[in-house]
Design a protein around this motif. Sequence first.
Motif, PDB file in Angstrom:
ATOM      1  N   ALA A   5       1.035  -1.252   0.078  1.00 21.99           N
ATOM      2  CA  ALA A   5       0.247  -0.156   0.534  1.00 21.99           C
ATOM      3  C   ALA A   5       1.061   1.077  -0.113  1.00 21.99           C
ATOM      4  O   ALA A   5       1.720   1.541   0.721  1.00 21.99           O
ATOM      5  N   LYS A   6       0.656   1.638  -0.661  1.00 16.36           N
ATOM      6  CA  LYS A   6       1.249   3.283  -0.939  1.00 16.36           C
ATOM      7  C   LYS A   6       1.045   4.776  -0.385  1.00 16.36           C
ATOM      8  O   LYS A   6      -0.374   4.806  -1.945  1.00 16.36           O
ATOM      9  N   PHE A   7       0.831   5.052  -0.313  1.00 15.98           N
ATOM     10  CA  PHE A   7      -0.071   6.692   0.165  1.00 15.98           C
ATOM     11  C   PHE A   7       1.216   7.442  -0.274  1.00 15.98           C
ATOM     12  O   PHE A   7       2.332   8.416   0.023  1.00 15.98           O
ATOM     13  N   VAL A  36       6.038   5.787   1.728  1.00 16.75           N
ATOM     14  CA  VAL A  36       4.830   6.991   2.476  1.00 16.75           C
ATOM     15  C   VAL A  36       5.650   8.264   1.343  1.00 16.75           C
ATOM     16  O   VAL A  36       6.948   8.016   1.040  1.00 16.75           O
ATOM     17  N   SER A  37       5.204   9.061   0.976  1.00 14.58           N
ATOM     18  CA  SER A  37       5.789  10.313   0.094  1.00 14.58           C
ATOM     19  C   SER A  37       6.144  10.995   1.442  1.00 14.58           C
ATOM     20  O   SER A  37       5.321  10.929   2.324  1.00 14.58           O
ATOM     21  N   ALA A  38       6.733  12.090   1.187  1.00 10.33           N
ATOM     22  CA  ALA A  38       6.475  12.902   2.399  1.00 10.33           C
ATOM     23  C   ALA A  38       5.720  13.303   2.481  1.00 10.33           C
ATOM     24  O   ALA A  38       4.671  13.294   1.105  1.00 10.33           O
ATOM     25  N   ALA A  39       5.534  14.379   3.274  1.00  8.95           N
ATOM     26  CA  ALA A  39       4.587  14.728   4.066  1.00  8.95           C
ATOM     27  C   ALA A  39       3.141  15.991   2.906  1.00  8.95           C
ATOM     28  O   ALA A  39       5.076  16.797   2.238  1.00  8.95           O
ATOM     29  N   ILE A  49       6.577  19.039   1.992  1.00  8.62           N
ATOM     30  CA  ILE A  49       7.734  19.125   2.424  1.00  8.62           C
ATOM     31  C   ILE A  49       8.693  18.947   1.354  1.00  8.62           C
ATOM     32  O   ILE A  49       9.797  19.480   1.276  1.00  8.62           O
ATOM     33  N   THR A  50       8.553  18.309   0.040  1.00 11.74           N
ATOM     34  CA  THR A  50       9.588  18.315  -0.929  1.00 11.74           C
ATOM     35  C   THR A  50      10.145  19.142  -1.978  1.00 11.74           C
ATOM     36  O   THR A  50      11.126  19.840  -1.601  1.00 11.74           O
ATOM     37  N   ASP A  51       8.806  20.229  -1.651  1.00 17.16           N
ATOM     38  CA  ASP A  51       9.324  21.532  -2.355  1.00 17.16           C
ATOM     39  C   ASP A  51      10.289  22.632  -1.340  1.00 17.16           C
ATOM     40  O   ASP A  51      10.563  23.414  -1.928  1.00 17.16           O
ATOM     41  N   GLY A 113      12.781  13.921   3.103  1.00 18.02           N
ATOM     42  CA  GLY A 113      10.736  14.359   3.455  1.00 18.02           C
ATOM     43  C   GLY A 113      10.604  13.064   3.185  1.00 18.02           C
ATOM     44  O   GLY A 113       9.420  13.401   4.052  1.00 18.02           O
ATOM     45  N   GLU A 114      10.810  12.278   2.824  1.00 21.63           N
ATOM     46  CA  GLU A 114      10.186  10.988   2.996  1.00 21.63           C
ATOM     47  C   GLU A 114      10.705  10.203   3.653  1.00 21.63           C
ATOM     48  O   GLU A 114      10.056   9.541   5.079  1.00 21.63           O
ATOM     49  N   TRP A 115      11.918  10.401   4.142  1.00 15.13           N
ATOM     50  CA  TRP A 115      12.640   9.884   5.546  1.00 15.13           C
ATOM     51  C   TRP A 115      11.698   9.778   6.820  1.00 15.13           C
ATOM     52  O   TRP A 115      11.554   9.129   7.537  1.00 15.13           O
ATOM     53  N   THR A 182      12.395  10.740 -10.228  1.00 13.74           N
ATOM     54  CA  THR A 182      11.791  11.638 -10.860  1.00 13.74           C
ATOM     55  C   THR A 182      10.974  12.272  -9.447  1.00 13.74           C
ATOM     56  O   THR A 182      10.004  10.916  -8.844  1.00 13.74           O
ATOM     57  N   ARG A 183      10.370  13.108 -10.198  1.00 17.78           N
ATOM     58  CA  ARG A 183       9.058  13.953  -8.832  1.00 17.78           C
ATOM     59  C   ARG A 183       8.011  13.241  -8.561  1.00 17.78           C
ATOM     60  O   ARG A 183       7.597  12.751 -10.125  1.00 17.78           O
ATOM     61  N   GLY A 184       7.130  13.057  -7.876  1.00 19.41           N
ATOM     62  CA  GLY A 184       6.169  11.634  -7.630  1.00 19.41           C
ATOM     63  C   GLY A 184       6.227  11.044  -7.850  1.00 19.41           C
ATOM     64  O   GLY A 184       6.117   9.587  -8.111  1.00 19.41           O
ATOM     65  N   GLY A 185       7.653  10.166  -7.779  1.00 20.28           N
ATOM     66  CA  GLY A 185       8.636   9.538  -7.651  1.00 20.28           C
ATOM     67  C   GLY A 185       7.928   7.892  -6.770  1.00 20.28           C
ATOM     68  O   GLY A 185       8.577   6.745  -6.789  1.00 20.28           O
ATOM     69  N   GLY A 186       7.566   8.604  -5.858  1.00 20.67           N
ATOM     70  CA  GLY A 186       7.091   7.325  -4.570  1.00 20.67           C
ATOM     71  C   GLY A 186       6.192   5.792  -5.265  1.00 20.67           C
ATOM     72  O   GLY A 186       6.419   5.786  -5.009  1.00 20.67           O
ATOM     73  N   ASP A 187       5.649   6.102  -6.237  1.00 26.56           N
ATOM     74  CA  ASP A 187       4.949   6.226  -7.386  1.00 26.56           C
ATOM     75  C   ASP A 187       5.520   4.430  -7.615  1.00 26.56           C
ATOM     76  O   ASP A 187       5.732   3.457  -8.152  1.00 26.56           O
TER      77      ASP A 187
HETATM   78  N1  ASP Z   1       7.790  13.339  -2.441  1.00 23.52           N
HETATM   79  C1  ASP Z   1       8.188  13.423  -4.052  1.00 23.52           C
HETATM   80  C2  ASP Z   1       7.927  14.610  -4.446  1.00 23.52           C
HETATM   81  O1  ASP Z   1       7.071  15.770  -4.189  1.00 23.52           O
HETATM   82  C3  ASP Z   1       7.692  12.534  -4.612  1.00 23.52           C
HETATM   83  C4  ASP Z   1       6.252  11.511  -4.492  1.00 23.52           C
HETATM   84  O2  ASP Z   1       5.236  12.747  -4.050  1.00 23.52           O
HETATM   85  O3  ASP Z   1       6.589  10.780  -4.589  1.00 23.52           O
HETATM   86  O4  ASP Z   1       7.711  14.496  -6.134  1.00 23.52           O
END
Ligand code: ASP
Length: 444
Positions: A5-7, A36-39, A49-51, A113-115, A182-187
Amino acid sequence: MIKVAKFGGSSVADANQFKKVRDIVKSDTERRFVVVSAAGKRASGDNKITDLLLLVNAHIQYGVDCTSLLATIEERFLEIAKELDLKFPVADEFARLVDSLDGATPEYVVSRGEWFTGQLMAEYLGMPFVDAADVIVFHHDGSVDMERTQTRLREAVVHNGGSFLLPGFYGSTVDGQVKLFTRGGGDISGAILARCIDAGLYENWTDVSGFLAADPRIIENPRAIHRITFEEMRELSYMGASVLQEEAIFPVREVNIPIQIKNTNAPDDFGTIIRETASEHAVEHLITGIAGKKDFVGIYMQKAHMSNEVGCVRRALSILERYGVSVEHIPTGVDTFSIVVNGEDVKDSIYSIVADIQNELNPDSINVLPGLSLISVVGRNMSKRVGTSGQIFGALGEAGINIRMITQSSQEISIIVGVQNEDFEKAIKVIYDNFGHSKVTRDH
Ligand code: ASP
């Protein structure tokens, strides 16, 4: 069955979202692995948080003091820990991070952020925390070393009793340098984990209930897509209906693990299941979904007896290649052909491209049609019913919409119509109103 489960960021944005995640994870014992991704943003106008961490890097790069920015980031984590009564020493760990900023790489800074989010969530869920830097291994060229990663992830499964939390978005090179996707890479992290441990399902929890059959800004309350194939999803995502990081699909697609998009804020909604073959029921929707994009440019060429001339299309394409422009579609006629490209890609070069085509192909006429919209009607079941495309064109014609271009994808899973930008919304409405709810009976 094992589920990963990825959030995403909005699912873990604050203590309240953490509670939803815990309810979701605890409600199904098969959800043994969490990523999990970063908040992310708590509301619109808020910051991810990533930004903020990227901004920290920019401050460091330009030698600007970032004490208050760091305090803002720390505050987000302190608040979550306090509200949920967590023991994780946020302040101490944050102080360590601040002390190490001088020698840290920008990627390391962003990965925190993720950590931090992962540490807090692991404690809250009562799951072991596995640092992605220890298990997700990158080659130096930035691609994932799947063999090493699989070995390490499987070891982690054994060491942690068959359940753990993994922070997404980063890993490290063999020599220990933190690297980001890449950005969004938690997926992608979630998909890699699902693949490496042979999960039966990869759940991707986000803030929407999966794919909708049409853009809700154009169609009021469109129906949700419950089942979709990877191929259909590629078509719809390409046309702008994007819910999932594209690259995230490949690790699971190759081994046929289904992905289910779910909504953390509405966990009872079914969401969308994406898999290689999505059909389950005898009666299904004719059309899976409709998506489209504006602002393409059509370059139309006509030349008598072009059909006898070898190499015309190739020469035109090589001109576009020279300008680094990628081609969307090439509808052809006997003595005509057209090339459809993204308007943005040719905004500075269209006149030079036309001049080069004029010189090198010497067509009788060449016309440029800007402001072209492409609408993709996607559906694995369309090929099963004779006359679907004719009916779609007929409905558009009756509504007074001029069709500028038509193509069909080779596997017949999509029909693409080009209309003028002004007709874009209307055309989507006409197609959805006429066919959005049509059903077909599949033969077995
Ligand atoms: N935290 C990262 C981002 O904002 C990765 C992710 O959310 O999957 O791009």
